[in-house]
Design a protein around this motif. Structure first.
Motif, PDB file in Angstrom:
ATOM      1  N   ARG A   1       7.774   2.673   2.724  1.00  0.00           N
ATOM      2  CA  ARG A   1       8.584   1.478   2.977  1.00  0.00           C
ATOM      3  C   ARG A   1       9.084   0.893   1.659  1.00  0.00           C
ATOM      4  O   ARG A   1      10.217   0.412   1.563  1.00  0.00           O
ATOM      5  CB  ARG A   1       7.740   0.439   3.708  1.00  0.00           C
ATOM      6  CG  ARG A   1       8.231   0.243   5.117  1.00  0.00           C
ATOM      7  CD  ARG A   1       7.374  -0.673   5.933  1.00  0.00           C
ATOM      8  NE  ARG A   1       7.063   0.010   7.166  1.00  0.00           N
ATOM      9  CZ  ARG A   1       5.848   0.233   7.626  1.00  0.00           C
ATOM     10  NH1 ARG A   1       4.796  -0.225   6.961  1.00  0.00           N
ATOM     11  NH2 ARG A   1       5.678   0.889   8.735  1.00  0.00           N
ATOM     12  N   ALA A   2       8.204   0.946   0.644  1.00  0.00           N
ATOM     13  CA  ALA A   2       8.590   0.447  -0.668  1.00  0.00           C
ATOM     14  C   ALA A   2       9.782   1.230  -1.205  1.00  0.00           C
ATOM     15  O   ALA A   2      10.690   0.669  -1.815  1.00  0.00           O
ATOM     16  CB  ALA A   2       7.415   0.548  -1.638  1.00  0.00           C
ATOM     17  N   GLY A   3       9.783   2.540  -0.929  1.00  0.00           N
ATOM     18  CA  GLY A   3      10.893   3.373  -1.401  1.00  0.00           C
ATOM     19  C   GLY A   3      12.215   2.971  -0.776  1.00  0.00           C
ATOM     20  O   GLY A   3      13.280   3.163  -1.356  1.00  0.00           O
ATOM     21  N   ALA A   4      12.145   2.409   0.443  1.00  0.00           N
ATOM     22  CA  ALA A   4      13.364   2.024   1.151  1.00  0.00           C
ATOM     23  C   ALA A   4      13.737   0.582   0.855  1.00  0.00           C
ATOM     24  O   ALA A   4      14.499  -0.023   1.613  1.00  0.00           O
ATOM     25  CB  ALA A   4      13.169   2.231   2.650  1.00  0.00           C
ATOM     26  N   PHE A   5      13.211   0.035  -0.254  1.00  0.00           N
ATOM     27  CA  PHE A   5      13.419  -1.389  -0.516  1.00  0.00           C
ATOM     28  C   PHE A   5      14.887  -1.785  -0.543  1.00  0.00           C
ATOM     29  O   PHE A   5      15.259  -2.853  -0.086  1.00  0.00           O
ATOM     30  CB  PHE A   5      12.760  -1.776  -1.850  1.00  0.00           C
ATOM     31  CG  PHE A   5      12.867  -3.233  -2.149  1.00  0.00           C
ATOM     32  CD1 PHE A   5      12.016  -4.138  -1.548  1.00  0.00           C
ATOM     33  CD2 PHE A   5      13.867  -3.712  -2.989  1.00  0.00           C
ATOM     34  CE1 PHE A   5      12.131  -5.492  -1.787  1.00  0.00           C
ATOM     35  CE2 PHE A   5      13.976  -5.071  -3.238  1.00  0.00           C
ATOM     36  CZ  PHE A   5      13.118  -5.954  -2.635  1.00  0.00           C
TER      37      PHE A   5
ATOM     38  N   ASP B   1       3.143   2.209   3.460  1.00  0.00           N
ATOM     39  CA  ASP B   1       3.792   1.127   2.708  1.00  0.00           C
ATOM     40  C   ASP B   1       4.515   1.663   1.483  1.00  0.00           C
ATOM     41  O   ASP B   1       5.534   1.121   1.062  1.00  0.00           O
ATOM     42  CB  ASP B   1       2.768   0.068   2.286  1.00  0.00           C
ATOM     43  CG  ASP B   1       2.566  -0.982   3.366  1.00  0.00           C
ATOM     44  OD1 ASP B   1       3.366  -0.980   4.331  1.00  0.00           O
ATOM     45  OD2 ASP B   1       1.625  -1.782   3.258  1.00  0.00           O
TER      46      ASP B   1
END
Lengths: 367, 306, 246
Positions: free
Chosen positions: C110-114, C107
């Motif tokens: 994924r957060a980095g790809a916000f 996650d």
């Protein structure tokens, strides 16, 4: 460039004496020129102020929130009312006992407070405030078997030269309230200005750092809770002295919220804040309540009762934007443009300077 | 045994409402660290709104949806217009504002809705004729309206958890809750997320308020105060930053309340019992739990730096 | 030593900061800072504690109020918000790693790809798992349970998930064992060499930083006092004494 005044310099003393005498003169003027109902209101406002001052010691200076102060106030009022009526105690003795009872309950409540912080502590104290009316109700049902407990019906002592009629009694209670408020204020002020006061603030600002500097966290926090509760007890005793009957529903969470509002509106962590806040809140509320009934311009279907209460809520919100650090904080901020009080250097090592300066403009340079 | 089962089931229904309001508190707390004292009264106002819409001929379910939508907007506006600017001013400001809102919304309800103080009849959401119940083994009965409330709340909760765990918005909310600075650095518009949190919280509260009013068949100015207290207790019990904690906390408080209220005579004599006593017992349990776990059952403890 | 080095190839710099001032409340930390990072280079800001390194990073990322001219690929960005700056292609690994400790490793990525959309996010996650196999092993674990070195790797991978053109690293060596720090700088160097990623690092550990830097800026009390190539700076007596200790 603001004018600089050194703390405890002759000029500072002159200013202090002038302001204290002005306040005293104001009190004398009000006492001589007011109807009993007005004096009664001021007495009520003093009760609120004492409760707010006691909460300030705990929350403003020590950083522990309490929504349970209504319990201390209620407990003291019930202790006083019951001991005077059922056991025929001297009312003045009951003041001491009520404060003592509150002190002990405060110490006990201070124990869970050692482990709990912020909203968690708020909830536990709120729980106490919630449980209190139920306990008081059971007590009334079991003992006096009436819906209310009688107040103390305090008579003016003979040396005052006052009789026991309505006017004289209001006058006596007024002066009593003023004296109790001053005493409470001075106690909190002296605690704040002492070494203990500095350790309270240190605990508030950074517990770990305070502990490392040698402050005993457990004792500091629980005893502060106890003292704050005992001072709240003074407010409760005063309520019992004024009210003809004591109802457990006069001391609910809503009262606690009122103390909190009075404190924040006046300015938490300032000495004068809770007093100024309590009087402002009380009379704003009173003014709205008496005047709202006269507003004929409101459209028909709107009921007038809640208007005052609604406006008070809105007023509180608007006020926060104008003076986020409370009235006293606001006044100090303005006054600083004119004059600044330079604190007296401490005799201890220079390291121990007031750690409050950066917290808020309201805290620095308390009078 | 049958009675026990029934008390537990009834408690779960009430508890589910507490957990719903508690979820609203947690959503805001996670984002900003603020306890919204006005949560209950905002919900109350929305419930009166639903009553008013319903009173004008709109079906109750639809009226509740509209009220929840309205609450969503109002919640967002409050965050944007009051909470955010106040948060920049002083740490106390937000507390005072939520208390001010508490008073303003309660009295506004009394102002706008005639008869609010004594109570207005609130329509029923689920079949509640005397015969509308399931028979359970052991002689217990489970009324349809309690089943309905429980199922409704569980569905809403499941949707919320899906939102938190499976959507990008939910990921952003978790990011902001866990580390606001890093969330900003990862490109999350944190202000919008906080606004959404308030909007969502107000909306959840509105539905919770309507469910309470539905069970009571009545809504008055005092309806939400006790519910709010128990909901905030539930949130604290579970841990203020844990949605799962809010659900578990709410359900357990509901069951505790139901058991304490319904087992009077055999346990402690009938004179001592009442809703208040139940709450007192519930608070006592919470106190013990918090002493063992100061951040609640599921709350996270943060390490403090000096 | 000119305060504004020009790029050897004469191309407009990727990041161009001129007269940057920023601070906290009444305290001004940065006093007109100038610096440039060229496309494809590793630039390092050296500075002692309190020189304003972190403030510089936060000012570039838009985390604090700042004044001055900042352009990125020629676009002015001094008035942009942090999320707009991430979208422009600047990602920061903040000091102390700034991982989302309650979120799982996966996650976190994924957060980095916000700021990105699309299906290739999952492919990127797999790619970074290939680069940092340890993260793959721990993908279901909460980031808070990782070791310091693993968290730093995760923080870098997370920043790279936004596919930045410029990576900002705020004291990546802080609190890490020397061997882990070396490993980390090797990773950064590889990212630069193999993928052409431009990197701006602030560091106290001059030895390590000079080892991978193309250009170096020395920051003292909020302004750049010396700048040049890594070689020039290593040969500067004053800098050597202050930061290399010989």
């Amino acid at each position: 460039m603001p004018f600089h005044i050194r703390e405890s310099s002759p000029l500072h003393w002159v200013l202090r004496i002038i302001s204290v005498s002005a306040l005293a003169a104001l009190a004398v003027y009000i006492a001589s020129d007011s109807a009993p109902s007005t004096l009664g209101k001021i007495t009520e406002a003093c009760t609120l102020a004492i409760a707010a001052v006691s909460l300030n010691l705990l929350l403003g200076f020590n950083g522990q929130i309490s929504l349970g102060h209504s319990t201390f106030v209620g407990l003291a009022a019930f202790t006083a009312g019951y001991s005077v009526n059922a056991w025929h105690w001297n009312p003045w003795v009951s003041l001491g006992v009520a404060c003592l009872v509150c002190f002990v309950l405060g110490l006990i409540l201070g124990l869970p407070a050692l482990r709990l912080k912020g909203p968690y502590l708020a909830l536990v104290t709120l729980a106490v405030a919630f449980v209190w009316p139920t306990v008081a109700r059971k007590f009334l049902d079991q003992t006096v078997k009436a819906s209310t407990l009688k107040g103390m019906r305090l008579r003016p002592p003979t040396w005052t030269g006052l009789s026991n009629n309505r006017t004289d009694r209001a006058l006596f209670l007024f002066w009593l309230a003023i004296v109790l408020l001053v005493v409470t204020y001075v106690i909190v002020r002296n605690i704040r200005k002492s070494r203990i006061g500095r350790s309270l603030v240190a605990v508030r600002d950074n517990e770990t750092a305070a502990a490392v500097m040698g402050v005993n966290l457990a004792i500091t926090k629980t005893v502060t809770f106890g003292i704050s509760a005992a001072l709240a007890g003074v407010a409760g005793w005063l309520a019992a002295a004024q009210l003809a009957t004591l109802d457990e529903n006069s001391f609910t969470i809503l009262s606690s919220i009122k103390y909190l509002l009075a404190l924040f509106l006046g300015g938490a962590a300032t000495l004068a804040g809770p007093v100024v806040g309590a009087f402002s809140y009380f009379f704003a509320d009173d003014l709205l309540k008496t005047n709202a009934t006269k507003w004929d311009f409101l459209p028909g279907p709107l009921s007038k009762g809640p208007v005052a209460s609604f406006l008070l809520g809105v007023l509180v919100i608007v006020f926060v934007f104008i003076a986020p650090y409370g009235l006293v904080g606001f006044i100090k901020l303005q006054a600083r443009r004119v004059a600044v009080v330079i604190p007296r250097p401490l005799r201890a090592a220079p390291l121990a300077t007031e750690s409050t300066e950066h917290i808020s403009p309201a805290v620095a340079g308390e009078i | 045994m049958g009675h026990l089962l029934q008390y537990v089931l009834n408690g779960l229904a009430r508890g589910s409402i507490y957990s719903l309001i508690a979820l609203g508190l947690v959503v805001i707390y996670r984002g900003t660290g603020h306890l919204n004292f006005a949560q209950g009264e905002m919900a109350l106002f929305a419930t009166f709104g639903a009553w008013w819409i319903n009173d004008h001929g709109v079906p109750l379910w639809l009226a509740i949806m509209i009220a929840a939508g309205g609450a969503f907007v109002v919640g967002g506006v409050i965050e944007f217009g009051l909470i955010r600017p106040a948060g920049k001013k002083s740490p106390f400001a937000v507390v005072v504002i939520t208390i001010g809102l508490f008073q303003a919304f309660n009295s506004l309800s009394g102002l706008l809705f005639k008869g609010a103080a004594t109570g207005l009849p609130f329509g029923t959401l689920f079949p509640n004729k005397p015969t509308d119940f399931f028979r359970l083994p052991g002689g217990a009965i489970w009324r349809y309206e309690y089943v309905g409330v429980l199922v409704t709340v569980l569905v809403i909760t499941a949707l919320l958890f899906l939102l938190f765990q499976k959507t990008k918005v939910g990921l952003a909310m978790r990011m902001v809750a866990n580390n606001p600075d890093s969330a900003k650095l990862a490109g999350v518009p944190t202000n919008k997320i906080l606004m959404l949190s308030w909007a969502l919280s107000a909306s959840i509260g509105a539905i919770g308020g309507c469910l309470v009013a539905g069970i009571n068949a009545n809504v008055n100015l005092g309806t939400m105060f006790g519910v709010f207290l128990l909901a905030s207790a539930a949130a604290t019990l579970g841990g203020l930053d844990s949605p799962l904690g809010a659900v578990v906390g709410g359900l357990s408080l509901g069951v505790i309340e139901s058991l304490v209220t319904n087992y009077p005579k055999s346990w402690w004599g009938s004179t001592y019992i009442g809703a208040d006593t139940a709450i007192a017992v519930a608070f006592l349990i919470i106190l013990v739990v918090l002493l063992v776990r100061p951040s609640g059952l599921f709350g996270s403890t943060r390490v403090e730096r000096v | 030593m000119s305060p504004e080095p020009t790029n050897a190839n004469g191309v407009a710099p990727l990041l161009d900061v001129r007269g940057l001032t920023a601070g906290y409340g009444q305290v001004q930390v940065l006093q007109g800072l100038n610096l440039r990072v060229a496309q494809g280079e590793v630039a390092v800001i050296l500075g002692a504690n309190g020189a304003g390194k972190t403030t510089t990073m936060r000012a570039i990322s838009g985390m604090i109020a700042r004044k001055g001219a900042i352009t990125f690929s020629g676009d002015p960005m001094a008035k942009r918000s942090p999320d707009e700056i991430v979208r422009m292609g600047i990602a920061q690994v903040p000091q102390g790693r700034g991982t989302f400790t309650d979120l799982t490793v996966e996650d976190n990525l994924r957060a980095g790809a916000f700021v990105r959309k699309g299906a290739d996010i999952e492919a990127d996650i797999q790619e970074w798992f290939d680069v940092f196999p340890r993260l793959r092993e721990r993908r279901e674990q909460k980031a808070g349970s990782l070791s310091g070195g693993e968290q730093q790797m995760l923080a870098i991978a997370r920043a790279l998930m936004s596919r930045p053109k410029l990576l900002l690293c705020d004291e990546p060596s802080l609190g890490l064992a020397p061997i882990i720090t070396q490993e980390l700088f090797a990773v950064l160097q590889r990212l630069n060499a193999e993928r052409g990623l431009s990197i701006l690092i602030v560091e106290q550990n001059a030895n390590l930083a000079l080892g991978i830097a193309h250009s170096v800026f020395v920051l003292e009390t909020g302004a750049i006092v010396a700048s040049g190539t890594a070689e020039e700076i290593s040969n500067n007596d004053a800098v050597r004494k202050a930061y290399l200790g010989y």
